[in-house]
Design a protein around this motif. Sequence first.
Motif, mmCIF file in Angstrom:
data_model
loop_
_atom_site.group_PDB
_atom_site.id
_atom_site.type_symbol
_atom_site.label_atom_id
_atom_site.label_comp_id
_atom_site.label_asym_id
_atom_site.label_seq_id
_atom_site.Cartn_x
_atom_site.Cartn_y
_atom_site.Cartn_z
ATOM 1 N N PHE A 171 0.860 -1.177 0.000
ATOM 2 C CA PHE A 171 0.000 0.000 0.000
ATOM 3 C C PHE A 171 0.900 1.232 0.000
ATOM 4 N N TYR A 172 0.308 2.445 -0.057
ATOM 5 C CA TYR A 172 1.084 3.693 -0.132
ATOM 6 C C TYR A 172 2.096 3.627 -1.273
ATOM 7 N N SER A 173 1.707 3.077 -2.398
ATOM 8 C CA SER A 173 2.651 2.818 -3.491
ATOM 9 C C SER A 173 2.723 4.007 -4.439
ATOM 10 N N THR A 174 3.311 5.091 -3.951
ATOM 11 C CA THR A 174 3.376 6.349 -4.696
ATOM 12 C C THR A 174 3.974 6.144 -6.078
ATOM 13 N N GLY A 175 3.264 6.632 -7.086
ATOM 14 C CA GLY A 175 3.765 6.610 -8.450
ATOM 15 C C GLY A 175 3.578 5.312 -9.191
ATOM 16 N N ALA A 176 3.106 4.259 -8.513
ATOM 17 C CA ALA A 176 3.050 2.941 -9.154
ATOM 18 C C ALA A 176 2.063 2.878 -10.313
ATOM 19 N N LEU A 177 0.984 3.648 -10.242
ATOM 20 C CA LEU A 177 -0.040 3.568 -11.283
ATOM 21 C C LEU A 177 0.527 3.861 -12.670
ATOM 22 N N LEU A 178 1.343 4.889 -12.760
ATOM 23 C CA LEU A 178 1.857 5.313 -14.062
ATOM 24 C C LEU A 178 3.360 5.109 -14.184
ATOM 25 N N ALA A 179 3.901 4.203 -13.391
ATOM 26 C CA ALA A 179 5.326 3.884 -13.484
ATOM 27 C C ALA A 179 5.593 2.935 -14.643
#
Length: 413
Positions: A171-179
């Motif tokens: 969780f708290y996976s900053t930036g993962a959506l558009l990485a």
Amino acid sequence: MNAITKPSLREGVPPIARPAEPAHIIRDDEEAIDTARALAAHFAEGAAKRDRERIWPIAELDAFSQSGLWSLNVPRAFGGPELSYRAIVKVIDIISTADPSLGQIPQNHIGVVAAIRTVGEPEQQKLLFEKVLAGARFGNAFSEFGSKRAADFETSFTEDGDDVIVSGQKFYSTGALLAHFVPIVAVDGESRAWYAIADRGAPGLTVIDDWSAFGQRTTLSGTVILDKVRVPKTHVIAGWKGYAEPTADGPIFQIIQVAVDTGIASAAIDDTIQFLRTKSRPWVDSGLNHAWQDPYVIQAIGGLKLRLNAARALLDRAAIAVDEAVANPGAETVANAQISTAEAKVLSTELAIDATNKLFELAGTRSTLAEHALDRHWRNARTHTLHDPVRWKYAILGNYYLNGEKPPLHAWS
């Protein structure tokens, strides 16, 4: 790039196409700062709307990474700029003043690039730095929602020939959506933490768009499901080695957080001044014609700007210490970087929260109207400053100065 159709809450978000052209490579501090300022002017235009409607900053993120600002700490030996952290934190401060969600997204990317430099094998460094220089973005899958402490990891991997196989949930996976790649913190059989840098489209890797915090709403965070994700060993970095002995890896992760909070404070102060100059009314008992003539308001703005300048001075001082720890890692240089960064973190946190509160106190009730979207500053400050508590920074500082105890070695210090 065409807009992505958002999936339903529990569906995985498909990976995005990678840029067709290689990213620009920036060569010096001046170019980096000029590029950041130009991008920030563009990013600021839609920041309020992106926050209000939670619009993914797809085009903005592509422009950001293609500009070359995501490869600033790639070593020169591998074709990178290898700019100072003094320049890097200025870039993040500038971008965060325009849109702190965009300022936060590269934080873990920068930290992982630093870790690859610190502990990666030469062939891994060459392979992965080439991808970064070409424009690849690292997201992250580090923290786990249900673990007892932030540094406790249940996600693990097993070896299978030339690959490792990773399973777990993050969780708290900053930036993962558009990485383009998702570095996963996973532990081995000895409970040592590694970065398994998975392709964003790897089978079994699912990123869910379920980030529901009231601030930093477009940091592209959420849940990452890892169901037997296969990662080549060339992409598996021994992150634990960066904390087995003193290195700059911890303060590098931390100092980017400081720059984001400084940018949030700066934006709030700028908007406070603008509102006072153009929209606020003077108080009924003041006998004045304009709110900006109020001596109490004048004093308050002076205090905020003074503290912002102090915060930026401490940020710069911390960056100098980080640069020294990178160049000459050792117990003393790393501790100095940690302590200097902790001091900057305390002031930037307290200022961001105070400045975003003062905005409404000084600008008045009219400033709370939804049409002005000024509440985003407070929401962003309150959310982002929770990343690691400053009460523990005070403890680290006190123990260091009073008892000579160096800070612990981990990514939050």
